[in-house]
Design a protein around this motif. Structure first.
Motif, PDB file in Angstrom:
ATOM      1  N   UNK A  44       0.925  -1.168  -0.008  1.00 20.73           N
ATOM      2  CA  UNK A  44      -0.067  -0.048  -0.216  1.00 20.73           C
ATOM      3  C   UNK A  44       0.915   1.176   0.053  1.00 20.73           C
ATOM      4  N   UNK A  45       0.469   2.425  -0.285  1.00 18.58           N
ATOM      5  CA  UNK A  45       1.138   3.746  -0.260  1.00 18.58           C
ATOM      6  C   UNK A  45      -0.086   4.662  -0.613  1.00 18.58           C
ATOM      7  N   UNK A  46       0.254   5.701   0.290  1.00 20.68           N
ATOM      8  CA  UNK A  46      -0.664   7.125   0.107  1.00 20.68           C
ATOM      9  C   UNK A  46       0.209   8.422   0.421  1.00 20.68           C
ATOM     10  N   UNK A  47      -0.315   9.520  -0.053  1.00 19.90           N
ATOM     11  CA  UNK A  47       0.391  10.571   0.357  1.00 19.90           C
ATOM     12  C   UNK A  47      -0.817  11.284   0.999  1.00 19.90           C
ATOM     13  N   UNK A  48      -0.080  12.287   2.203  1.00 17.98           N
ATOM     14  CA  UNK A  48      -1.152  12.603   3.345  1.00 17.98           C
ATOM     15  C   UNK A  48      -1.053  14.289   2.871  1.00 17.98           C
ATOM     16  N   UNK A  49      -2.360  14.595   3.484  1.00 17.32           N
ATOM     17  CA  UNK A  49      -2.502  16.171   3.375  1.00 17.32           C
ATOM     18  C   UNK A  49      -1.433  16.949   4.127  1.00 17.32           C
ATOM     19  N   UNK A  50      -1.352  18.276   3.995  1.00 16.21           N
ATOM     20  CA  UNK A  50      -0.161  18.808   4.628  1.00 16.21           C
ATOM     21  C   UNK A  50      -0.374  18.968   6.010  1.00 16.21           C
ATOM     22  N   UNK A  51       0.712  19.326   6.801  1.00 17.89           N
ATOM     23  CA  UNK A  51       0.477  19.203   8.522  1.00 17.89           C
ATOM     24  C   UNK A  51      -0.176  20.428   8.808  1.00 17.89           C
ATOM     25  N   UNK A  53      -3.336  20.566   8.039  1.00 18.10           N
ATOM     26  CA  UNK A  53      -4.556  19.905   8.352  1.00 18.10           C
ATOM     27  C   UNK A  53      -4.585  18.994   9.466  1.00 18.10           C
ATOM     28  N   UNK A  54      -3.486  18.911  10.129  1.00 20.21           N
ATOM     29  CA  UNK A  54      -3.233  17.783  11.124  1.00 20.21           C
ATOM     30  C   UNK A  54      -4.107  18.405  12.565  1.00 20.21           C
ATOM     31  N   UNK A  55      -4.441  17.352  13.135  1.00 19.11           N
ATOM     32  CA  UNK A  55      -5.135  17.608  14.556  1.00 19.11           C
ATOM     33  C   UNK A  55      -4.263  16.472  15.473  1.00 19.11           C
ATOM     34  N   UNK A  56      -3.769  16.908  16.675  1.00 21.45           N
ATOM     35  CA  UNK A  56      -3.077  16.040  17.425  1.00 21.45           C
ATOM     36  C   UNK A  56      -3.939  15.841  18.661  1.00 21.45           C
ATOM     37  N   UNK A  57      -4.149  14.423  19.103  1.00 23.85           N
ATOM     38  CA  UNK A  57      -4.859  14.316  20.335  1.00 23.85           C
ATOM     39  C   UNK A  57      -4.271  13.373  21.375  1.00 23.85           C
ATOM     40  N   UNK A  58      -4.382  13.851  22.497  1.00 22.84           N
ATOM     41  CA  UNK A  58      -3.886  12.777  23.646  1.00 22.84           C
ATOM     42  C   UNK A  58      -4.908  12.942  24.639  1.00 22.84           C
ATOM     43  N   UNK A  59      -4.877  12.044  25.582  1.00 21.41           N
ATOM     44  CA  UNK A  59      -5.696  12.044  26.656  1.00 21.41           C
ATOM     45  C   UNK A  59      -5.068  12.153  28.115  1.00 21.41           C
ATOM     46  N   UNK A  60      -5.556  13.235  28.682  1.00 23.28           N
ATOM     47  CA  UNK A  60      -4.492  13.496  30.014  1.00 23.28           C
ATOM     48  C   UNK A  60      -6.073  13.566  30.918  1.00 23.28           C
ATOM     49  N   UNK A  61      -5.418  12.644  32.125  1.00 24.15           N
ATOM     50  CA  UNK A  61      -6.324  12.419  33.487  1.00 24.15           C
ATOM     51  C   UNK A  61      -7.800  12.190  32.691  1.00 24.15           C
ATOM     52  N   UNK A  62      -7.877  11.236  31.779  1.00 23.63           N
ATOM     53  CA  UNK A  62      -9.273  10.990  31.330  1.00 23.63           C
ATOM     54  C   UNK A  62      -9.916  11.983  30.239  1.00 23.63           C
ATOM     55  N   UNK A  63      -9.265  13.068  30.054  1.00 24.77           N
ATOM     56  CA  UNK A  63      -9.838  13.933  29.166  1.00 24.77           C
ATOM     57  C   UNK A  63      -9.114  14.127  27.957  1.00 24.77           C
ATOM     58  N   UNK A  64      -9.981  14.193  26.628  1.00 25.63           N
ATOM     59  CA  UNK A  64      -9.232  14.489  25.550  1.00 25.63           C
ATOM     60  C   UNK A  64      -8.960  15.685  25.271  1.00 25.63           C
ATOM     61  N   UNK A  66      -7.186  18.013  22.411  1.00 24.92           N
ATOM     62  CA  UNK A  66      -6.901  18.130  20.980  1.00 24.92           C
ATOM     63  C   UNK A  66      -5.934  19.306  20.760  1.00 24.92           C
ATOM     64  N   UNK A  67      -5.209  19.248  19.866  1.00 21.50           N
ATOM     65  CA  UNK A  67      -4.121  20.325  19.279  1.00 21.50           C
ATOM     66  C   UNK A  67      -4.195  20.687  17.823  1.00 21.50           C
ATOM     67  N   UNK A  68      -4.231  21.754  17.676  1.00 22.61           N
ATOM     68  CA  UNK A  68      -4.319  22.181  16.109  1.00 22.61           C
ATOM     69  C   UNK A  68      -2.669  21.986  15.610  1.00 22.61           C
ATOM     70  N   UNK A  69      -2.518  21.063  14.702  1.00 23.89           N
ATOM     71  CA  UNK A  69      -1.194  20.850  14.303  1.00 23.89           C
ATOM     72  C   UNK A  69      -0.640  19.554  14.533  1.00 23.89           C
ATOM     73  N   UNK A  70       0.684  19.405  13.939  1.00 20.66           N
ATOM     74  CA  UNK A  70       1.262  18.166  14.052  1.00 20.66           C
ATOM     75  C   UNK A  70       1.683  17.744  15.461  1.00 20.66           C
ATOM     76  N   UNK A  71       1.931  16.599  16.008  1.00 19.98           N
ATOM     77  CA  UNK A  71       2.524  16.222  17.186  1.00 19.98           C
ATOM     78  C   UNK A  71       3.798  16.922  17.499  1.00 19.98           C
TER      79      UNK A  71
END
Lengths: 119, 407
Positions: A44-51, A53-64, A66-71
């Protein structure tokens, strides 16, 4: 063995859309695709949309959170990937070297984890 | 009978020790070729050696101790695979291998070239390549390798296990590389062996193992296993020519000396002759490469009438085709200056400031050229920087004597 070829590059170093260099790069990606297909190694192989368009997510103390942008704030961004199935690292390196953006970016070669819970 | 037990035990232990010393790399490479796992191969070979002590003590020496060790080590690996559900398929493959190997027992093929190529894969860090090659092919212990590189034993142990784990997980093959990968892969091998050599060359001489000898052993081994390769011959030639100067490399005051200032009566003529013969044989194959060019440079440094600098400058130009690095440009510039065009040489050196200002030899070269054109104050500043970053006492003493001579 299966390997993922992660295509990293600095957008500032990419050839401008429509320029002769851009055309050459497109031709290079097309040729790399064709070669991997012809050799029967491309999974397989794909190109990705630019950074931007990225949304980064993490869970801190059970709460989601989100961050606008790459990790990670790095100059080189993940722009796409291939998964290929080849004999060994040398073979994977041969295909990675066909990817035209390797001349101005980096291709990271990572083996996929071979995990079989059925034993 | 009891009376003979002790001498017999000693004799058996001695044979085992000899075999494990002289043939460890060969045995290990055979196991790795089948098992594709260096750590496992090392463990089962060790277990086989322990079994050998009791078996040989009881039943006497086998006709081929090496073949015995291989067979037992393979069976131990097989037992492990059978004990693990996940490795059932591996066990089947290996069972076939054990049977096949037992049929053709006496002749043990030499798989060390494959092992060397795996240990020196360019996907591994250079220092890890060095350590792994010394461990698996030369049989040095982790302690010995750590001492040679002034590392903690635990750190070196971690480095070794990381490298072995990467070989297994990243799918680095135990194969002699194909023709299209050959030049790059061979260069990685030769560079690794050469680093082993240079580490030994500048060592104090108190190390438990002489790394120069280990490097020479490895270089001769791959020359034998892959004969008629001009780059291997070139690398061996360079090693011989450099080794020939070993006794002369530092003066009576302990300061290192460039070849042109060394006491030639201390050079080893046999090694020079062998190096030159190897280089001639390599060049006759008409396939230039970086190691052949470096050997030719070493040869030009050692001519009877003194170094042939114009020729050396030309050779660095040729080397640049293979290694377009600022370090090669620096060496070319020094040769240009020594050949008479000091202003041009210095100009090139100054132009490398951005790229090489963290590179100690750049400061040393710049100092020498500034001194040559009579800019004593600037030369003194450059010498001070070179001295501050000098890699060893001998180099420091040499630079200090140059600095003193400025006044």
């Amino acid at each position: 063995m299966q390997y993922m070829l992660l295509i990293y590059n600095d957008p500032a170093k990419e050839p401008a859309y429509g320029s002769p260099d851009f055309e050459e790069m497109m031709g290079g990606f097309f040729a790399a695709n064709e070669k991997m297909k012809e050799d029967g190694v491309l999974r397989s192989g794909e190109g990705l949309q630019g950074v931007d368009t990225a949304t980064s997510l993490r869970i801190k103390s059970g709460k989601v959170e989100t961050m606008d942008g790459p990790f990670a704030e790095t100059r080189e961004h993940l722009g796409g990937y291939y998964v290929i199935d080849v004999a060994d690292l040398d073979a994977a390196m041969t295909y990675a070297a066909l990817i035209p953006s390797a001349t101005f970016g980096t291709i990271e070669i990572r083996p996929l984890m071979d995990y079989n819970p059925m034993g | 009978m009891v009376k003979e037990a002790v001498p017999k035990a000693i004799a058996v232990a001695n044979v085992l020790d000899r075999v494990m010393r002289s043939d460890r790399g060969r045995l290990l490479s055979n196991l790795v070729a089948g098992l594709r796992d260096i750590t496992l191969a090392e463990e089962v070979l060790q277990e086989a050696a322990i079994s050998a002590l009791s078996h040989w003590g009881r039943a006497g020496l086998p006709s081929s101790p090496q073949a015995w060790l291989l067979t037992v080590a393979r069976r131990k690996a097989l037992d492990r695979f059978r004990g693990s559900k996940n490795d059932a398929r591996k066990a089947e493959d290996l069972a076939l291998l054990v049977v096949r190997e037992e049929e053709e027992q006496e002749e043990i093929p030499d798989e060390r070239l494959r092992l060397i190529f795996a240990c020196c894969h360019p996907a591994l860090e250079l220092k890890s390549r060095v350590a792994l090659t010394l461990r698996t092919v030369c049989g040095l212990t982790t302690t010995e390798i750590a001492k040679a590189f002034l590392d903690q034993e635990a750190t070196m142990g971690q480095r070794l296990s990381r490298a072995k784990a990467k070989i297994a997980a990243a799918g680095i093959g135990f194969e002699v590389p194909s023709a299209d990968h050959w030049p790059q892969r061979l260069d990685a091998v030769l560079t690794t062996i050469y680093l082993i050599f240079t580490t030994g060359y500048v060592a104090s001489g108190e190390e438990p193992r002489d790394l120069c000898l280990e490097a020479e052993y490895l270089m001769r081994l791959i020359d034998r296993l892959s004969p008629d390769d001009p780059e291997i011959e070139g690398a061996l030639a360079m090693m011989m020519l450099t080794a020939a100067r070993h006794k002369a490399r530092v003066g009576d005051d302990g300061a290192s000396l460039p070849p042109a200032e060394q006491d030639r009566s201390l050079w080893n003529d046999e090694r020079i002759a062998e190096g030159r013969a190897l280089l001639a044989r390599a060049m006759a194959r008409r396939k230039a490469g970086p190691f052949q060019i470096k050997a030719a440079i070493a040869d030009c440094q050692m001519l009877d009438g003194g170094p042939d600098w114009p020729q050396i400058a030309g050779l660095y130009g040729a080397l640049w085709q293979f290694e377009p690095t600022p370090v090669v440009t620096l060496n070319a510039a020094v040769a240009v200056a020594e050949a008479g065009d000091v202003a041009r040489g210095l100009n090139i050196v100054e132009g490398l400031a951005d790229e090489l200002s963290d590179y100690q030899p750049w400061h040393a070269a710049r100092a020498a050229l500034l001194a040559k054109v009579g800019k004593a104050a600037e030369a003194a500043g450059a010498y001070a920087q070179a001295i501050a970053a000098a890699p060893g006492e001998a180099e420091k003493l040499f630079l200090e004597s140059r600095l003193a001579a400025l006044a």
